[in-house]
Enzyme design. Structure first.
Site, PDB file in Angstrom:
ATOM      1  N   HIS A 157      22.760  33.532 -27.225  1.00 42.52           N
ATOM      2  CA  HIS A 157      23.420  32.716 -26.196  1.00 42.52           C
ATOM      3  C   HIS A 157      24.932  32.912 -26.246  1.00 42.52           C
ATOM      4  CE1 HIS A 157      19.863  30.103 -25.127  1.00 42.52           C
ATOM      5  NE2 HIS A 157      19.434  30.722 -26.212  1.00 42.52           N
ATOM      6  N   ASP A 176      25.627  26.356 -21.004  1.00 51.28           N
ATOM      7  CA  ASP A 176      24.413  27.051 -21.404  1.00 51.28           C
ATOM      8  C   ASP A 176      23.194  26.321 -20.830  1.00 51.28           C
ATOM      9  OD1 ASP A 176      23.252  29.018 -23.716  1.00 51.28           O
ATOM     10  OD2 ASP A 176      22.060  27.184 -23.619  1.00 51.28           O
TER      11      ASP A 176
END
Length: 482
Positions: A16, A119
């Protein structure tokens, strides 16, 4: 000229963080009005993520990306399936709010906060953007098809009151708008099959709909059907901007003097082109000893040269990432290393991108994490699927059935939150997958992967699909500044 400061909030996973930073680089390289602050939330335990995040600030050669390391929050987190990440994000929300407010308050007449990029696991933080009056965007680190799955399941749950957990252990095949093929329920991610996590997980999808847009780490040519399906599923503006990859990995030096980290590329240099099968299962992938032995038997019987990244599972009950084996011989069949010394190499951590780039690699036995999938496409290396956790079973199905880029070792293998499985994949299954992967040189599958590798580069080049998508995103950011 008014400059826009963007705040990025990645979740605490290497894949990520890395892809989000790559997106930040693209944005500032393309548009001089933009700068980025990345807020790093620290895990409640020491990990490679923390050390990597700490190294980023010193390794970046730009003044327009800065990293703010938030203090570690002492919160009571239950280390169980489906609850850890949610609890972690919620526990960090107050200090993320303070950091965003500080950035907003420090903006001057010619510099202002332009938006939050959250995110996919941090979408509960869109309220922070709403409070300050700036737009929020989602950064989606998985595939367009998986975004379609999340949006569709959330609609089924909210509008048709479907209990998705009933598909656990079901042989049902399901229709999803983001796939042309019917999806077996057995490859749905564990998080939507457990009552304690499904509602929380699909709440993330519900909140995504309220953002200004979703940046996806994919490209149109890889997933044309899935990307086209998203508008009909109620997604906001979608920006496929991938593949977003950090391909500059170096061979990692180990604490033991580099015994396992050194010599990888030199060994590959000695192997014939497209001859080596590479086995690597991501930063969190590992197997218990009986499964390791089955892999070893399969490799020895297949006769193909191999490079095997073998990691040791964390201690039972410990929430840690796998580590390298101090002595691989302890978990391998007796005499295996001696018998295979001329054809194989067992290593610990692997510089995956550098290995996949090497012309000696002919196939990749992979856990099908999305970043690894994009790397295999970029370098034109066909995959044998062996998913482990998260959405990897779904990715394996997409690679195997929907896109025709892979062969199967096991498509529905999965582990629980303690990284344990009640299934052992046999040496026969593994050997069969490796032989199919390695012995079809010049076949349609390999040609297709190599063609997509070329298309992935063109997508990022000037005039390519991801390049144009990036331009549309920048235009949206600048036109929606408060």
């Amino acid at each position: 000229m008014t400059y826009a400061e963007l705040v990025f909030v990645p979740s605490p996973g290497m894949g990520h963080l890395i892809s989000m930073v790559e997106m930040a680089k693209l944005l500032i390289d393309r548009e001089p009005q933009l700068s980025v602050t990345v807020l790093i939330m620290k895990l409640p335990f020491d990990s490679d993520f923390d050390s990597y995040a700490n190294s980023l600030a010193t390794s970046m050669d730009t003044a327009r990306i800065r990293f703010v390391h938030l203090p570690r929050v002492n919160i009571d987190i239950e280390f169980s399936a489906g609850t850890f990440l949610t609890s972690f994000v919620e526990g960090n929300k107050p200090q993320v709010k303070r950091a965003v407010a500080d950035i907003a308050n420090s903006a001057g007449s010619n510099r202002q906060l332009g938006g939050l990029f959250l995110d996919m696991f941090c979408t509960t933080m869109i309220e922070l953007a709403d409070e300050i009056g700036v737009p929020s965007y989602v950064f989606f680190t998985s595939s367009a098809a998986f975004l379609g799955l999340m949006l569709h399941l959330q609609s089924l749950q909210d509008e048709q009151h479907l209990d998705i957990t009933e598909f656990k252990d079901s042989a049902t095949e399901l229709d999803f708008p983001s796939f042309k093929n019917r999806l077996p329920a057995k490859v749905l991610p564990s998080v939507v099959l457990m009552k304690e996590s499904v509602r929380t997980f699909l709440e993330l999808a519900r909140r995504m709909r309220a953002t200004k847009g979703i940046v996806i780490n994919t490209f149109d040519e890889l997933e044309p059907h899935a990307v086209a399906s998203l508008a009909g599923l109620g997604a906001p503006a979608v920006y496929p901007m991938g593949p977003l990859l950090n391909l500059n990995t170096k061979t990692k030096k180990k604490a033991d003097g580099g015994r396992q980290g050194d010599g990888i590329m030199e060994w590959l240099d000695e192997q014939p082109p497209s001859s080596v099968v590479f086995l690597c299962f991501g930063s969190a992938g590992s197997f218990r000893e009986d499964q390791v032995k089955e892999i070893a038997y399969a490799l020895e019987r297949s006769g193909h040269p191999f490079l095997w990244s073998l990691r040791r599972p964390p201690p039972k009950g410990k929430f840690e990432l796998p580590s390298d084996c101090s002595d691989p011989a302890e978990v391998l069949p007796e005499g295996f290393l001696d018998r295979t010394a001329s054809v194989g190499k067992v290593i610990g951590w692997a510089p995956q991108a550098a290995v996949l780039a090497h012309p000696a690699i002919g196939g990749f036995v992979s856990h099908c994490g999305w970043n690894s999938t994009l790397e295999s496409v970029w370098y034109g290396v066909a995959v044998a699927t062996w998913p482990i956790y998260a959405e990897q079973q779904f990715n394996a199905f997409e690679l195997l059935v929907e896109l025709g880029l892979a062969v199967e070792i096991k498509m529905d293998y999965r582990v629980n939150f303690q990284m344990e499985s009640d299934v052992t994949v046999t040496a026969d299954e593994i050997e069969g997958g490796i032989r199919k992967l390695m012995e079809e040189a010049g076949g349609d599958r390999r040609k297709k992967v190599k063609e997509l590798g070329e298309k992935s580069r063109k997508a990022l080049a000037e005039g390519g699909s991801s390049y144009l998508s990036l331009g549309c995103l920048i235009e949206d950011i600048l036109s929606n500044m408060p």
